[in-house]
Design a protein around this motif. Structure first.
Motif, PDB file in Angstrom:
ATOM      1  N   ASP A  68       0.829  -1.206   0.000  1.00 31.47           N
ATOM      2  CA  ASP A  68       0.000   0.000   0.000  1.00 31.47           C
ATOM      3  C   ASP A  68       0.865   1.258   0.000  1.00 31.47           C
ATOM      4  OD1 ASP A  68      -2.455   1.510   0.266  1.00 31.47           O
ATOM      5  OD2 ASP A  68      -1.884   1.839   2.349  1.00 31.47           O
ATOM      6  N   PHE A  69       1.879   1.288   0.859  1.00 32.41           N
ATOM      7  CA  PHE A  69       2.770   2.448   0.906  1.00 32.41           C
ATOM      8  C   PHE A  69       3.493   2.638  -0.427  1.00 32.41           C
ATOM      9  CE2 PHE A  69       2.925   1.721   5.679  1.00 32.41           C
ATOM     10  CZ  PHE A  69       2.104   2.811   5.956  1.00 32.41           C
ATOM     11  N   ALA A  70       3.928   1.530  -1.028  1.00 28.63           N
ATOM     12  CA  ALA A  70       4.652   1.615  -2.300  1.00 28.63           C
ATOM     13  C   ALA A  70       3.774   2.209  -3.392  1.00 28.63           C
ATOM     14  CB  ALA A  70       5.149   0.237  -2.717  1.00 28.63           C
ATOM     15  N   LEU A 127       9.693   0.582   7.614  1.00 29.67           N
ATOM     16  CA  LEU A 127       9.080   0.825   8.917  1.00 29.67           C
ATOM     17  C   LEU A 127       8.851   2.304   9.201  1.00 29.67           C
ATOM     18  CD1 LEU A 127      10.957  -1.768  11.162  1.00 29.67           C
ATOM     19  CD2 LEU A 127       8.590  -1.851  10.364  1.00 29.67           C
ATOM     20  N   VAL A 128       9.578   3.184   8.517  1.00 27.90           N
ATOM     21  CA  VAL A 128       9.409   4.614   8.741  1.00 27.90           C
ATOM     22  C   VAL A 128       8.002   5.069   8.370  1.00 27.90           C
ATOM     23  CG1 VAL A 128      10.286   5.255   6.449  1.00 27.90           C
ATOM     24  CG2 VAL A 128      10.392   6.899   8.324  1.00 27.90           C
ATOM     25  N   PHE A 129       7.389   4.422   7.379  1.00 21.57           N
ATOM     26  CA  PHE A 129       6.077   4.877   6.921  1.00 21.57           C
ATOM     27  C   PHE A 129       4.967   4.592   7.936  1.00 21.57           C
ATOM     28  CE2 PHE A 129       8.405   3.957   2.859  1.00 21.57           C
ATOM     29  CZ  PHE A 129       8.703   5.277   2.600  1.00 21.57           C
ATOM     30  N   LEU A 132      10.312  19.731   4.619  1.00 18.02           N
ATOM     31  CA  LEU A 132       9.592  19.659   3.342  1.00 18.02           C
ATOM     32  C   LEU A 132       9.493  18.215   2.832  1.00 18.02           C
ATOM     33  CD1 LEU A 132      11.043  22.805   1.542  1.00 18.02           C
ATOM     34  CD2 LEU A 132       8.626  22.408   2.110  1.00 18.02           C
ATOM     35  N   GLU A 133      10.578  17.443   2.961  1.00 19.95           N
ATOM     36  CA  GLU A 133      10.549  16.045   2.527  1.00 19.95           C
ATOM     37  C   GLU A 133       9.507  15.250   3.308  1.00 19.95           C
ATOM     38  OE1 GLU A 133      14.119  13.770   2.401  1.00 19.95           O
ATOM     39  OE2 GLU A 133      15.267  15.369   1.456  1.00 19.95           O
ATOM     40  N   THR A 134       9.513  15.428   4.637  1.00 17.36           N
ATOM     41  CA  THR A 134       8.567  14.684   5.465  1.00 17.36           C
ATOM     42  C   THR A 134       7.133  15.082   5.140  1.00 17.36           C
ATOM     43  OG1 THR A 134      10.210  14.622   7.248  1.00 17.36           O
ATOM     44  CG2 THR A 134       7.945  14.097   7.826  1.00 17.36           C
TER      45      THR A 134
END
Length: 372
Positions: free
Chosen positions: A252-254, A270-272, A355-357
């Motif tokens: 799903d994240f991908a 795991l960060v997601f 901004l990335e986050t």
């Protein structure tokens, strides 16, 4: 022991009824009646249910024919060669019809057994992957399908451009290769909700690696999977559910982040889940940091793409421009607009991280296509 006795009894009953019919037909010359053929079909079906193979059933009937042939009334009582021929032809025609009926019944019984086994397997897979059964009972049922849930297991999930089912050519191909290399013990392969799922113990990690390799490259004539994701190893029946959910989460994240990777490992993503654990906080971050981009000409999406491309290219302007299909001059204009609208500068390390986050959160939340 009970199953063996039941099978033996079924073969004896079939042999007895079969020989009695041959005896009557050899004497009268009549064909077998419809009720008699249906009775033989039922006996064939019961023999399949009792676990008797068709070869054993046919062998028993042909053996009985050889043993009793000379004693059949029509054969033993024939006074002339013509009578002997008629009796023999009638008996052989009856034997042919009888064996065909037995075979039909046996096939019917096997089909029913296969459907029942498939239903039980499907129910087990649903309970295993969704954790809807008592762990102790689930572990007992798992033994029937070659799994020992006491050890840790991991789950891999493949998704394709078309849904997988149990008769899909890729599923059959993967199953054939997996069984050929690793055997059936402690490996479970099944289709679920259009995906292809493989469960294997942590001691057999090579199984999941080979599964991913096969799904992504099944060979000429087969359509490869679009992605494969693998969950982490966890113990017990609940561990299978957890690993399965991790694999689904990785897929799903991908998709939401448009990640280029086709092979995903839950431990690398795991960060997601961490980022999305507090959805309200992430939505607030996106609103406060990126919300002003909505005021740009063309909306927020082109500038959001620019932030992502910059991060993926290592902040090399020429590479980011190439990825976006822009000139470096146009890219510089976009970077300036991002700074002026948000107050965050991608040249500043802290601003860059923020901004990335926020951009990653926006993609996970579907913003700006979906309102927060």
């Amino acid at each position: 022991m009970h199953a063996v006795t039941e099978a033996q009894h079924g073969l004896e009953e079939l042999s007895r009824q079969y020989v009695e019919l041959l005896a009557d037909v050899s004497r009268t010359g009549r064909p077998l009646r419809r009720a008699e053929l249906e009775s033989l079909r039922l006996l064939g079906e019961r023999s399949a249910e009792a676990g008797c193979g068709l070869r054993d059933v046919v062998s028993r009937c042909l053996g009985a024919t050889r043993e009793r042939w000379q004693a059949l009334p029509g054969i033993a009582g024939a006074a002339t060669l013509s009578e002997l021929r008629r009796a023999g032809e009638a008996a052989l025609a009856a034997a042919d019809a009888a064996l065909a009926a037995v075979g039909e019944g046996h096939e019917r019984g096997q089909r029913l057994a296969v459907r029942q086994e498939e239903a039980l397997r499907r129910e087990f897979i649903d309970d295993l992957l969704y954790g809807r059964s008592d762990p102790g009972l689930l572990a007992e049922r798992a033994e029937r399908f070659g799994l020992r849930l006491a050890s840790a297991h991991a789950v891999a999930v493949a998704v394709g451009d078309e849904p997988y089912d149990d008769v899909h050519p890729v599923v059959r191909r993967v199953e054939r290769e997996l069984v050929g290399r690793f055997g059936e013990r402690d490996v479970l392969l099944a289709s679920k909700d259009g995906r292809l799922v493989c469960v294997a113990p942590d001691s057999e990690r090579a199984v999941l690696d080979f599964f991913a390799q096969l799904a992504l490259g099944p060979g000429a004539g087969y359509r490869p999977a679009r992605r494969v994701a693998t969950g982490r190893e966890h113990s017990g029946a609940g561990g299978v559910v957890r690993s399965y959910e991790e694999a689904l989460g990785a897929l799903d994240f991908a998709d939401r982040l448009s990640l280029p990777a086709v092979l995903l490992r839950a431990e690398e993503l795991l960060v997601f889940p961490v980022l999305m654990r507090d959805r309200a906080a992430m939505a607030e971050l996106v609103r406060s940091v990126l919300g002003p981009l909505s005021g740009a000409r063309g909306g927020a999406w082109p500038l959001l793409e620019t932030i992502t491309a910059q991060a993926e290219s290592g902040y090399v302007n020429a590479e980011a421009a190439r990825r976006l299909g822009l000139s470096v001059r146009t890219l510089s204009y976009r970077l300036a607009r991002i700074k002026s609208l948000t107050g965050y500068d991608l040249a500043d390390p802290l601003h860059r991280y923020t901004l990335e986050t926020a951009a990653m959160g926006a993609r996970l939340l579907g913003w700006p296509q979906r309102p927060l």
